[in-house]
Enzyme design. Structure first.
Site, PDB file in Angstrom:
ATOM      1  N   GLU A   1       1.671  -0.081  -4.982  1.00  0.00           N
ATOM      2  CA  GLU A   1       0.488   0.689  -5.320  1.00  0.00           C
ATOM      3  C   GLU A   1       1.305   2.064  -5.580  1.00  0.00           C
ATOM      4  OE1 GLU A   1      -3.391   2.912  -3.815  1.00  0.00           O
ATOM      5  OE2 GLU A   1      -1.862   2.245  -2.330  1.00  0.00           O
TER       6      GLU A   1
ATOM      7  N   ASP B   1       0.733  -1.171   0.056  1.00  0.00           N
ATOM      8  CA  ASP B   1       0.039  -0.010  -0.049  1.00  0.00           C
ATOM      9  C   ASP B   1       0.938   1.348  -0.080  1.00  0.00           C
ATOM     10  OD1 ASP B   1      -2.744   1.134   0.243  1.00  0.00           O
ATOM     11  OD2 ASP B   1      -1.785   2.003   2.038  1.00  0.00           O
TER      12      ASP B   1
END
Length: 551
Positions: free
Chosen positions: A276, A205
């Site tokens: 990401e 993330d």
């Protein structure tokens, strides 16, 4: 002597199915999805033709951001089950031939994490420098102009230390200080914990948010975003999009840490990392983070997670990709847990079923890895919720201009006629089942040859036998106002393959001249795509039609 374990590169050209645990399947009847529920539904994913799963966070958390605010990196939140439940999930996935990737949130923790509790207690405790603390300016205002993605200043005043702490997201998500080597070591230990249990990789993330500028310099402004050319990585209703974020993220110090992370993961066989990337120039960051074979295996950005334009827009994205990423490896997603579902975002309020098929074929034909979000295989539209039903703090803050992320996170529909469409036996679920999803439930589509689910199953199984689509190079044909066309070629396979992939991204008929060198090419059957006929040197496309030609 190398510490690298063997790697079969299953991820390279593979298909990864993202699961949002709160909404996949509730096994204990509390209205919230859980790990045993996921385990019981893994056969659906295996039958679809995926190679692995990516689980959004299930770690202990106060759930202010639904698991992306971690309070214990090495345990399962009781809401989702136990550590033994997770181990059982991994075993069952491996039995079905599925790899297991988990979502690791390294850039920040929850403010309930013991590390932060100690860090905020004083300015001289052992973890005082584990988070990003700064004194106010002379007038008491925050130390610089950095903004939070969730709105407002990225700095929160803490009366215990009489300092501000940095939070790129919610105020309850303080950012860790990666300039402190002890922080890096502690985080790498948490990564090792799950690798030892048997996970096959990580989705990282906010992978470009780890480091900040230690001088805390102001970000330069860039003015209001162009409403006709929105940045899919930035919400136009949030002033965050008005800055060039050169000091609060995507710092050069990120790269050595990613190398350390890769070296750790490489000690375990057949593992992978996908990051990401939320950045103004996401493709450039993908190139930077995946180049050289010593950082991320792959990364994804937001270029295909915004509103779909047309064939010319997609041609531009791929042209920039080819010119920027080079030999780096992308992971292509059309949907995930943070954006409006692709069926609505690309197809509008009543998407044409042919368009949904074309979108799937286009995605799995790109050079890179495929990431599918739960429910995409069913063609689920974005759920429409009332304000009082919202759970997402992002949507609550920016309502009504931005409705948040709840519309893509509603429960998965399994059985159309059951309460909550088979997701849960609870009286009430954490988000309501969207009534528009009931007719699209798995049991309504399974076994029906004309359903989108059956198309996905056929397409993904067929793709496994096309080496050009798994590993081949990609060369764009000239831009066309309706038809996106490119060549995929794999020369190293036992049986070399060269394919022309062409997709009419419009609701009107289109024609495309067969390019030079493809005069004797024949259509490659089995993908499930229809609606194209050849007349001499011309290809005639029905609306939302596509085909594959084999040289």
């Amino acid at each position: 002597m190398s510490n690298k374990a063997p790697n079969n590169n299953w991820w390279r050209g593979g298909v990864i199915y993202q699961i949002y645990p709160r909404s996949f399947q509730d096994a204990n009847g509390d209205g919230i999805g859980d790990l045993p529920g996921i385990t019981g539904r893994l056969e659906h994913i295996a039958a679809l033709g995926a190679d692995g799963i990516w689980l959004s966070p299930f770690f202990k958390s106060p759930m202010k951001d639904f698991g992306y605010d971690v309070s214990d990196y090495c345990d399962v939140d009781p809401m989702f089950g136990t550590l033994e439940d997770f181990k059982a999930l991994v075993r069952r996935a491996h039995e079905l031939g599925l790899k297991v990737m988990i979502d690791q949130v390294l850039s920040h923790t929850s403010d309930q994490h013991p590390w932060f509790a100690e860090s905020r207690a004083s300015r001289d405790n052992p973890k005082a420098d584990w988070y990003v603390w700064a004194d106010p300016r002379n007038d008491g205002t925050p130390p610089n102009n950095w903004l939070s993605i969730f709105g407002g200043s990225a700095w929160q005043w803490d009366p215990r230390r009489c300092q501000y702490y940095l939070h790129n997201f919610l105020t309850s998500q303080p950012d860790l200080n990666f300039h402190n080597p002890d922080v890096q070591e502690a985080l790498l230990e948490t990564v090792k914990f799950w690798l030892d249990i048997g996970v096959d990789g990580y989705r990282l993330d906010t992978a470009n948010f780890y480091f900040h500028d230690p001088l805390l310099r102001d970000n330069p402004g860039k003015g209001a975003p162009d409403p006709n050319n929105p940045d899919p990585a930035a919400n136009p209703f949030n002033p965050y999009a008005w800055q060039r974020h050169i000091y609060d993220k995507s710092r050069p110090e990120n790269l050595p840490f990613l190398q350390r992370l890769r070296a750790l993961v490489d000690r375990y066989p057949d593992t992978t990392l996908v990051g990401e990337i939320g950045d103004d120039d996401g493709l450039a960051r993908v190139a930077e983070y995946t180049a050289g074979g010593d950082k991320l295996h792959m990364a994804y950005c937001f270029d295909l997670l915004g509103p779909q334009k047309d064939a010319l827009f997609l041609h531009g994205v791929l042209s920039r990709f080819i010119g920027t990423v080079g030999d780096g490896w992308p992971c292509w997603a059309l949907s995930n847990h943070d954006c409006e579902r692709s069926a609505t975002r690309w197809g509008g309020s009543t998407p044409d079923p042919r368009q949904l098929r074309l979108m799937a074929a286009f995605q799995v034909s790109l050079r890179g890895t495929v990431s599918l979000y739960q429910g995409e295989e069913l063609g689920l539209p974005e759920a429409q919720l009332r304000f009082e039903e919202l759970q997402d703090p992002y949507g609550i803050t920016l309502w009504p201009q931005y409705k948040g992320r709840d519309g893509c996170r509603t429960p998965m529909p399994w059985s159309a006629d059951e309460p909550h469409a088979g997701f849960s036996a609870a009286a009430r679920t954490w988000l309501p089942m969207a009534e528009t999803h009931r007719p699209l439930a798995v049991d309504r589509q399974q076994g029906h040859a004309d359903s989108l689910l059956s198309f996905f199953q056929q397409l993904l199984q067929w793709r496994r036998g096309q080496p050009a689509l798994i590993h081949g190079s990609l060369s764009l044909l000239p831009a066309h106002p309706q038809v996106l066309a490119f060549v995929r070629e794999e020369e190293r396979a036992a049986a070399p393959q060269r394919l022309l992939c062409a997709f009419n991204f419009s609701g009107q008929p289109a024609t495309l001249e067969v390019p030079a060198g493809w005069d004797n090419a024949s259509p490659l059957a089995g993908s499930g795509l229809q609606g194209v006929r050849r007349e001499g040197a011309m290809l005639h496309f029905e609306p939302w039609a596509g085909l594959y030609l084999k040289a």
